[in-house]
Every structure is written in structure tokens, then in C-alpha cells.
Design a protein around this motif. Structure first.
Motif, mmCIF file in Angstrom:
data_model
loop_
_atom_site.group_PDB
_atom_site.id
_atom_site.type_symbol
_atom_site.label_atom_id
_atom_site.label_comp_id
_atom_site.label_asym_id
_atom_site.label_seq_id
_atom_site.Cartn_x
_atom_site.Cartn_y
_atom_site.Cartn_z
ATOM 1 N N CYS A 451 0.823 -1.220 0.000
ATOM 2 C CA CYS A 451 0.000 0.000 0.000
ATOM 3 C C CYS A 451 0.853 1.265 0.000
ATOM 4 O O CYS A 451 0.308 2.376 0.093
ATOM 5 C CB CYS A 451 -0.915 0.023 1.226
ATOM 6 N N ARG A 452 2.177 1.130 -0.049
ATOM 7 C CA ARG A 452 3.052 2.297 0.055
ATOM 8 C C ARG A 452 2.761 3.323 -1.047
ATOM 9 O O ARG A 452 2.618 4.526 -0.769
ATOM 10 C CB ARG A 452 4.507 1.842 0.006
ATOM 11 N N GLU A 453 2.663 2.858 -2.293
ATOM 12 C CA GLU A 453 2.428 3.786 -3.398
ATOM 13 C C GLU A 453 1.053 4.432 -3.300
ATOM 14 O O GLU A 453 0.873 5.610 -3.612
ATOM 15 C CB GLU A 453 2.579 3.052 -4.735
ATOM 16 N N LEU A 454 0.063 3.641 -2.861
ATOM 17 C CA LEU A 454 -1.276 4.196 -2.686
ATOM 18 C C LEU A 454 -1.261 5.319 -1.654
ATOM 19 O O LEU A 454 -1.875 6.380 -1.852
ATOM 20 C CB LEU A 454 -2.237 3.077 -2.255
ATOM 21 N N LEU A 455 -0.549 5.106 -0.525
ATOM 22 C CA LEU A 455 -0.476 6.123 0.516
ATOM 23 C C LEU A 455 0.339 7.327 0.056
ATOM 24 O O LEU A 455 -0.014 8.472 0.370
ATOM 25 C CB LEU A 455 0.137 5.526 1.790
ATOM 26 N N ARG A 456 1.429 7.096 -0.681
ATOM 27 C CA ARG A 456 2.229 8.220 -1.175
ATOM 28 C C ARG A 456 1.403 9.114 -2.091
ATOM 29 O O ARG A 456 1.492 10.349 -2.041
ATOM 30 C CB ARG A 456 3.459 7.703 -1.919
ATOM 31 N N ALA A 457 0.581 8.491 -2.940
ATOM 32 C CA ALA A 457 -0.264 9.281 -3.839
ATOM 33 C C ALA A 457 -1.270 10.105 -3.053
ATOM 34 O O ALA A 457 -1.620 11.226 -3.452
ATOM 35 C CB ALA A 457 -0.978 8.352 -4.824
ATOM 36 N N SER A 458 -1.760 9.570 -1.935
ATOM 37 C CA SER A 458 -2.738 10.304 -1.119
ATOM 38 C C SER A 458 -2.080 11.390 -0.285
ATOM 39 O O SER A 458 -2.697 12.423 -0.004
ATOM 40 C CB SER A 458 -3.478 9.328 -0.193
ATOM 41 N N LEU A 459 -0.824 11.188 0.134
ATOM 42 C CA LEU A 459 -0.158 12.146 1.020
ATOM 43 C C LEU A 459 0.448 13.311 0.263
ATOM 44 O O LEU A 459 0.598 14.405 0.821
ATOM 45 C CB LEU A 459 0.944 11.430 1.821
ATOM 46 N N GLY A 460 0.848 13.110 -0.959
ATOM 47 C CA GLY A 460 1.493 14.173 -1.707
ATOM 48 C C GLY A 460 2.996 14.153 -1.516
ATOM 49 O O GLY A 460 3.560 13.375 -0.727
ATOM 50 N N ALA A 461 3.684 15.059 -2.216
ATOM 51 C CA ALA A 461 5.145 15.046 -2.248
ATOM 52 C C ALA A 461 5.778 15.643 -0.997
ATOM 53 O O ALA A 461 6.933 15.351 -0.686
ATOM 54 C CB ALA A 461 5.628 15.803 -3.493
ATOM 55 N N LYS A 462 5.070 16.502 -0.265
ATOM 56 C CA LYS A 462 5.671 17.186 0.881
ATOM 57 C C LYS A 462 5.716 16.338 2.147
ATOM 58 O O LYS A 462 6.421 16.681 3.096
ATOM 59 C CB LYS A 462 4.898 18.477 1.184
ATOM 60 N N VAL A 463 4.953 15.273 2.187
ATOM 61 C CA VAL A 463 4.837 14.468 3.406
ATOM 62 C C VAL A 463 5.646 13.185 3.229
ATOM 63 O O VAL A 463 5.481 12.477 2.228
ATOM 64 C CB VAL A 463 3.356 14.129 3.716
ATOM 65 N N SER A 464 6.514 12.897 4.201
ATOM 66 C CA SER A 464 7.287 11.654 4.172
ATOM 67 C C SER A 464 6.477 10.536 4.819
ATOM 68 O O SER A 464 5.702 10.768 5.757
ATOM 69 C CB SER A 464 8.607 11.830 4.910
ATOM 70 N N LEU A 465 6.670 9.332 4.325
ATOM 71 C CA LEU A 465 5.912 8.170 4.790
ATOM 72 C C LEU A 465 6.856 7.202 5.506
ATOM 73 O O LEU A 465 7.930 6.871 4.980
ATOM 74 C CB LEU A 465 5.228 7.467 3.612
ATOM 75 N N VAL A 466 6.454 6.752 6.694
ATOM 76 C CA VAL A 466 7.213 5.762 7.468
ATOM 77 C C VAL A 466 6.276 4.607 7.780
ATOM 78 O O VAL A 466 5.175 4.820 8.316
ATOM 79 C CB VAL A 466 7.772 6.359 8.777
ATOM 80 N N ILE A 467 6.694 3.396 7.446
ATOM 81 C CA ILE A 467 5.908 2.194 7.742
ATOM 82 C C ILE A 467 6.713 1.324 8.688
ATOM 83 O O ILE A 467 7.857 0.960 8.399
ATOM 84 C CB ILE A 467 5.562 1.418 6.454
#
Length: 755
Positions: A451-467
Motif C-alpha cells: 500500500c506504500r504507493e497508494l499512501l504516497r499518492a494520497s499524502l502528496g510530495a511534501k509528506v514523508s511516509l514511514v511504515i
């Protein structure tokens, strides 16, 4: 006059508040901490104050007893000193008379007049009980005359310390140590003076022997008998004991050296009080001493400190008993008050918990009723909306199949709008708890990274994602599409809360809730924590975060269905959603989803599909749909697919058709006129689609049935019937594929009939 609508709402609100106050009366907060601290302070005071009082009284009593003992010894030693001074003065006078008696006589002259001198000595010393003997010694220490014997025995004291001391002019030896007389055998001590010749030279000694028992008897009488804590002594200046009371055989003849008393005597101190240890009974004493005039002798009066302590202990026991008996009662009362306060606090907490639980239940009940009413409203709207979407979708498919040159762009726009409408309808049904769930077992460690890509698309470029996935996370039983939608909704909210960028963290871990922990859930769950570093929510917004249609976003930016969909999805899955937030501290949403009982199935490669060479003929379909436009569109599509369609508008009519067909089959042996039944579930009449499916399957010739619904509760019931189910709004391509599969099944059944 008709009341204003706002007045009616205010009256309703006040009435509800009064009802809540009746069910849960407002009780002032009990400050148990202050009461406990007060009781503890009283208990400490009840313990400390009596102890301080007893200690002060005991200290004061001990000092008073020591002062009384000191005063008593001073008074007693003064009396004893006066008595001893009289005795010594009398002895000095007696010595002087004896010296005058023999003045001018030498040793031979005294011996010659021994008889006369003996009588006179007896007359002078015989009237005094303390005097044991009066004796005259010559220059060489020989006994010349004595009041005790006649003629005087042959005795010499030339080697005695008192004789040599008087001869050598030593003042101390004018009073001798205790000794046993050589003639009478009686214990005495002597007071003597020197005899001088005509030329002033030493001519001998005149000595008066005194009985120590005389002084002991006087001291016994002075101290009041044998049962006394006091002692009396008569000593020389060098510490030699002349007389002592109480006397005992084998008692020491001198007091210990290098003690406060002997040091005071050595300094020549005339009077004073010291503390020392007795050599007679090995007890500590308060000793008052006084010098006997100018003589080298001291009178000592001692008071045993053991007697002081014994009296002090007796008084202290009485004081403690009289003081602490009521104090112990007070301690018990305070202790019982503390226990009762603890019981009251525990009861108060239980009452508060029960009242809070009852308020929560009442609030949950009101919320449930509100959600139920909202769900019914939203469900009805979504059902009608689904029918509209079905009409549009069917007609778009008809237009595409018939060919519409130049309208491809417009049809594509309509299809995109259809997909948006379907998504909105899905959200509405999810919030209303009427969206069917397709639960399956999900392996978190495999699904969440995907789901990483799905969440990245929802968060946008300014927000970093940590799983962050914990070790050995359990599989869970959920509807994957609904879970993904929930993550997207939360991620979109997090993105809007971090306009300048931030961090969005997704964590997965196992958690177990037990009944005694007071959590609304019990059992084993997988916890998905979704945390952002955004601006956070104020308390009033946080309280309404899960409320349907509530949003703080600008108009056109939010529907108020995101977090409510998350909450409804978790609750319908058998779990719970919780949210924590504060201004400036970000927001944390936790999803508790139930652990799956079985492991997820391993994906197997799909078996290759063997196409049937024979082209199947079209199906004879009975379409049961109460909406005319939905029925017309669906019928047209089915006919374009090459199927024969008979359309009826409710289940009752369809069942009558089947009854007639079966009756005709029984008369003529003709087969049934239908190969398949497609029916909506929710319809007017006495029967719905599920009732129709159960009735059709009850016939001897069982026909396949496809049911169409948009309600979760209807889907749950339909799963117990051996039918295929499509949830509204369904894709026409999916229906086409399903019909093709049925055609192949019917073709194979006709080719290989059952034996």
C-alpha cells in the motif's frame, strides 16, 4: 401563537438536559485527597504531640529528680560536716589538754606517773562515745600511757605513718588511716598532735583513737535507716576512707584515683558536687563533698543515680499509661476514619465509573439511534441514487454498443462521473452501515508494504511516509477494499493537516484486551496506528471527528464522510477506531481490527481457461426489477448481449409465472421457459428477492439466481442462499462475464447430462 422553530429546539434541549440531570444528578466532587491529608495530619499530630509532651515531661522530671537529689546531698553533707567538725574540734581540745597534762615531763617522768596519768586520761576521754582510747607515745614511738590499760603494754608505733608524719610535720598525718588497734584489737583511726620538749624539740605524740562505727551509726541515723539510696563517707584528703555507710565486710579502704572526686580533693576544693562511680557498690553517684574545717578530712554524701532512674522509670510508666491510653483510642478512631474514607473513595470511584458507564451507554444509545436514523435516510437516498447510476450506466453501455460516433469523449466523461458517483455511494452506504463487506484473511506484513504507493499518492510530495511493522503481526479478517479506503481517508486528512510538509507514520502491532482492563473490546486484535505531525485538533473538533457529515474543511474540499467511514468500517469488522489529537501535537488514529482465526490462503496461479469451441446460445432470463427505467436499461443491455428477457416488476408476479410454468410442465412435459433469474432484493409486495430465490430453489428444477442489492443486511442474508450476488451499482462487464460463465455451464450440462 405558534412558537418559533428555534424556541422549540431550545425547549427540547433544556428538556433533555433536565432528563439527564434526573437520571444522573450532579454530585459535588469529593476531595478525598484533602480529607485524607487532614486525617493523616491529625494522626501524625496525635502521635507526635503526645510523644513530644511525654519526652519533655520525662526530661523535665529527670532533671528535677537529679536537682532534688543534688540538693538533698548538699543539705545532708552540710549536717555531716558540722558533726564531724565538732568531733575533730573536741579531739583537738582533748589533745591540747593531754599535752598540757604532761607538759614538762619527759618519757621517764610520764612512766613514773603512769597511774595518775592513766586515771586522768580515762576521765578526759571516757565520756565520749566516739573515743576509743587516749594515748601518749614517746620520742621513739613507745607507748608511755593510755586511758585504756594500766599499766600500758609494751607497744611501739615508730613505724606507723601517722607517727612519722606528725614527727616530720606532715599535716595529712594528723588524721591516720583506719587500722586495728594493737592493744584492744578494735578498728579505729587516730587524730594526734606532737609533744614538744622544753627546748621545743619533738618529744612524742599524743593520740586520740576514734571509732569509725560511731560515724557510721550517725550516718545511718542521719539518712533515715538502711532503705536509702544515699551513702555517707568520711575520708582523708588523699582519699583514704575513715568511715562509710552503709558498711560491708571487705569494703575498699580508699576511693578510686583519677576520678572527678579525687581530682577535686587533690586540688584542695572545700566543697562541691561531682558525678562519679562508687567503689563500694559499683554504682554511679551524685556526690556532694565538704571539707571538715581545716582538718585534712572530707565528708561525702552520695545519691545513687540508679535510684533516680528507677523512680524516673516508675513515673514515666505512669505518665505513658495516662497519656497514651487516650491517645491510642484517638489513633484507632483516626485509623478507622482513614479506612472508612478509603472505602468511601472506592465506593465513590465505583459510583463514578458506573455513572460514567451509564452516561456512555446512554450517549452511545442516542448516538446509535441517531446513526440508525441517519443510516436509514442515507441508505434510502443511496439506494435511489444507485438506481439512477444504474440507469445512466446501462444507457451509456447501450450507447457504446450501438455506436455513437463523435460522442466518445462525452461518454468517457459520463463514465468518470459514474465512478465518482459509485465511490460516493459506497461511502454513504459505509457510513450508514449498509455497505456489504467482503471479508477475507489478510497478511499485514505482505499487504501493508504493497500500500506504500497508494499512501504516497494520497499524502502528496511534501509528506514523508514511514511504515513500521512489528514482529509476528497476526493476520486479520477485514474487507480489503474498505480498509484501503479507510487508509486513504486518514492519509488525505493528514495531508491537509500538514500543508507545509511533515511525517506520516503507519505502525502495525499485536494487542490483547482483557475484560478487567475496562476497554470496550476483549480479545486479540491487530492495532494499526496512523500518526501525523500536523496542526492537531482542538477538543471541540476532536469530540465530533467521527460524526457523519461534520467537516472543518472549506466548502467543496470535504464531504464529512472520511473519518465516519473509518469508524463504521472498524465497528462493522468487529473492532474499534480511536483518535487522539491536540493543538500542535499532531493526530493519531488507531484502528483495532480482529485477529483472523486462520492463516491467509497462499495465492495460486490461475488455471488456464479452455475456451469452448461451440458458441453458446443466448439465455432465457427472467428479470425482476421494480424500477421501470432500471428494468428498461438492463433489459436492453441483456438483449444486446443476445439474451431473451422477460421482465416483471415484483417477486409475487415472478413466482406466479413459475407456478404456471411448473403446472404446464406437469401437464405437457415442456421445459421451463427460463434459464436464469436476475432479481433485485428490495421490492414492493409481500416477497423480496431473497424470498423469491428460496422459492425458486425449492422447485424440482432448480434455476440459477442472481440477486442485486445495495444493502449490507440483505447481503448477509443472501449469503445463506445458494445464489450469486451483485452489489449495486455493479459493472455491466461483470454481469456479462457472469452470464457467459452460466452459458458455458449450461452448455456443458446439456452435452454431459447427469446419469
Amino acid at each position: 401563537m405558534t412558537p418559533d422553530r428555534s424556541d422549540s429546539r431550545e425547549a427540547s434541549r433544556l428538556s433533555a438536559n433536565r432528563q439527564d440531570e434526573t437520571l444522573f444528578p450532579v454530585v459535588p466532587e469529593q476531595n478525598f485527597h484533602v480529607r485524607r491529608m487532614t486525617l493523616i495530619a491529625l494522626l501524625v499530630a496525635a502521635v507526635v504531640l503526645p510523644c513530644v509532651y511525654v519526652a519533655a515531661m520525662a526530661f523535665s522530671d529527670l532533671r528535677e529528680r537529679e536537682a532534688d537529689a543534688t540538693d538533698l546531698t548538699l543539705r545532708t553533707v552540710r549536717v555531716a560536716e558540722e558533726h564531724a567538725l565538732k568531733v575533730f574540734d573536741m579531739n583537738e581540745a582533748l589533745d591540747a589538754r593531754v599535752v598540757d597534762l604532761v607538759q614538762g615531763l619527759d618519757d621517764d617522768g610520764i612512766r613514773a606517773s603512769q597511774s595518775e596519768i592513766h586515771d586522768k586520761l580515762g576521765t578526759m576521754g571516757g565520756g565520749y562515745p566516739q573515743v576509743s582510747a587516749v594515748s601518749i607515745f614517746g620520742e621513739d614511738g613507745a607507748l608511755l600511757a593510755t586511758s585504756r590499760f594500766y599499766p600500758a603494754p609494751t607497744v611501739s608505733i615508730a613505724q606507723r605513718d601517722d607517727f612519722t608524719g606528725i614527727r616530720d610535720g606532715k599535716m595529712l598525718e594528723h588524721v591516720s588511716k583506719d587500722m586495728v588497734g594493737q592493744v584492744a584489737g578494735e578498728k579505729v583511726f587516730n587524730t594526734g598532735v606532737a609533744r614538744r620538749g622544753v627546748d621545743g624539740a619533738f618529744a612524742g605524740v599524743v593520740s586520740v583513737a576514734l571509732r569509725p562505727s560511731y560515724f557510721s551509726d550517725f550516718y545511718q541515723e542521719l539518712l533515715g535507716g538502711t532503705d536509702t539510696p544515699m551513702t555517707m563517707s568520711l575520708t582523708r584528703a588523699d582519699g583514704a576512707v575513715l568511715a562509710h555507710y552503709p558498711s560491708a565486710p571487705g569494703q575498699p579502704t580508699t576511693i578510686a584515683a583519677h576520678t572527678p572526686l579525687t581530682d577535686a580533693l587533690a586540688r584542695g576544693s572545700r566543697a562541691g558536687v561531682v558525678r562519679t562511680r562508687s567503689v563500694f557498690d559499683n554504682d554511679n553517684l551524685i556526690v556532694a563533698y565538704r571539707r571538715v574545717g581545716a582538718y585534712p578530712a572530707y565528708v561525702l554524701c552520695g545519691y545513687r543515680t540508679s535510684a533516680i532512674w528507677a523512680g524516673w522509670y516508675r513515673h514515666l510508666s505512669v505518665l505513658i499509661l495516662s497519656m497514651f491510653t487516650p491517645s491510642i483510642v484517638l489513633w484507632c478512631v483516626i485509623w478507622l476514619s482513614l479506612r472508612r474514607l478509603g472505602a468511601e473513595e472506592e465506593a465513590w470511584e465505583r459510583w463514578q465509573a458506573e455513572a460514567s458507564m451509564r452516561r456512555s451507554i446512554e450517549s452511545a444509545y442516542r448516538q446509535s439511534r441517531k446513526m440508525e436514523a441517519l443510516g436509514n435516510l442515507v441508505g434510502s437516498v443511496a439506494h435511489d441514487f444507485n438506481n439512477l447510476l444504474m440507469i445512466v450506466s446501462a444507457n451509456v453501455q447501450i450507447a457504446r454498443r450501438r455506436g455513437a460516433p463523435g460522442l466518445d469523449r462525452e461518454l468517457s466523461a459520463i463514465e468518470r462521473a459514474l465512478k465518482s458517483g459509485q465511490s460516493l455511494t459506497r461511502q454513504l452506504l459505509g457510513v450508514a452501515r449498509k455497505q456489504p463487506l467482503r471479508n477475507e484473511t489478510l497478511a499485514v506484513e505482505r499487504w501493508l508494504p504493497a500500500c506504500r504507493e497508494l499512501l504516497r499518492a494520497s499524502l502528496g510530495a511534501k509528506v514523508s511516509l514511514v511504515i513500521d511493522i512489528g514482529t509476528d503481526v497476526w493476520p486479520m479478517r477485514v474487507d480489503v477494499a474498505e480498509l484501503e479506503l479507510a487508509l486513504i481517508n486518514i492519509a488525505v486528512n493528514a495531508r491537509d493537516a500538514m500543508p507545509n510538509g511533515g511525517r506520516f507514520t503507519v505502525r502495525a502491532a499485536n494487542i490483547t484486551f482483557r475484560h478487567e482492563e475496562g476497554f470496550p473490546l476483549t480479545g486479540e486484535f491487530v492495532q494499526l496506528s496512523l500518526e501525523d505531525t500536523g496542526v492537531g485538533m482542538p477538543p471541540e473538533v476532536l469530540a465530533r471527528a467521527f460524526e457523519p457529515l461534520f467537516t472543518t474543511k472549506p466548502k467543496g474540499m470535504g464531504t464529512g464522510l472520511g473519518l465516519p467511514q473509518v469508524f463504521a468500517f472498524c465497528e462493522r469488522s468487529g473492532g474499534l477506531a480511536a483518535i487522539d489529537s491536540a493543538i500542535g501535537a499532531g493526530t493519531s488514529v488507531r484502528l483495532y481490527l480482529p485477529r483472523a482465526a486462520a492463516l491467509p490462503e497462499v495465492e495460486r496461479p490461475a488455471e488456464p481457461h479452455v475456451e469452448d469451441t461451440g458458441a453458446p446460445h443466448g439465455l432465457r432470463i427472467l428479470l425482476v426489477e421494480d424500477n421501470d427505467e432500471v428494468a428498461a436499461g438492463t433489459e436492453a443491455l441483456l438483449q444486446m448481449m443476445g439474451h431473451q428477457v422477460t421482465c416483471v416488476f415484483n417477486a409475487d408476479t415472478a413466482l406466479r409465472l413459475f407456478d404456471d410454468a411448473h403446472a404446464k410442465q406437469a401437464r405437457t412435459g415442456e421445459p421451463l421457459p427460463f434459464d436464469l433469474v436476475i432479481s433485485d432484493i428490495h421490492m414492493p409486495g409481500t416477497m423480496n428477492g431473497i424470498d423469491l430465490a428460496e422459492a425458486v430453489q425449492g422447485f424440482e428444477t432448480r434455476l440459477p439466481v442472481i440477486l442485486v442489492t445495495g444493502y449490507a443486511e440483505e447481503l448477509d442474508r443472501a449469503r445463506h442462499v445458494d445464489v450469486r450476488v451483485l452489489s449495486k451499482p455493479f459493472d455491466i462487464a461483470l454481469l456479462d462475464k457472469l452470464l457467459q460463465d452460466l452459458q458455458h455451464e449450461l452448455a456443458q450440462a446439456s452435452t454431459h447430462p447427469a446419469e
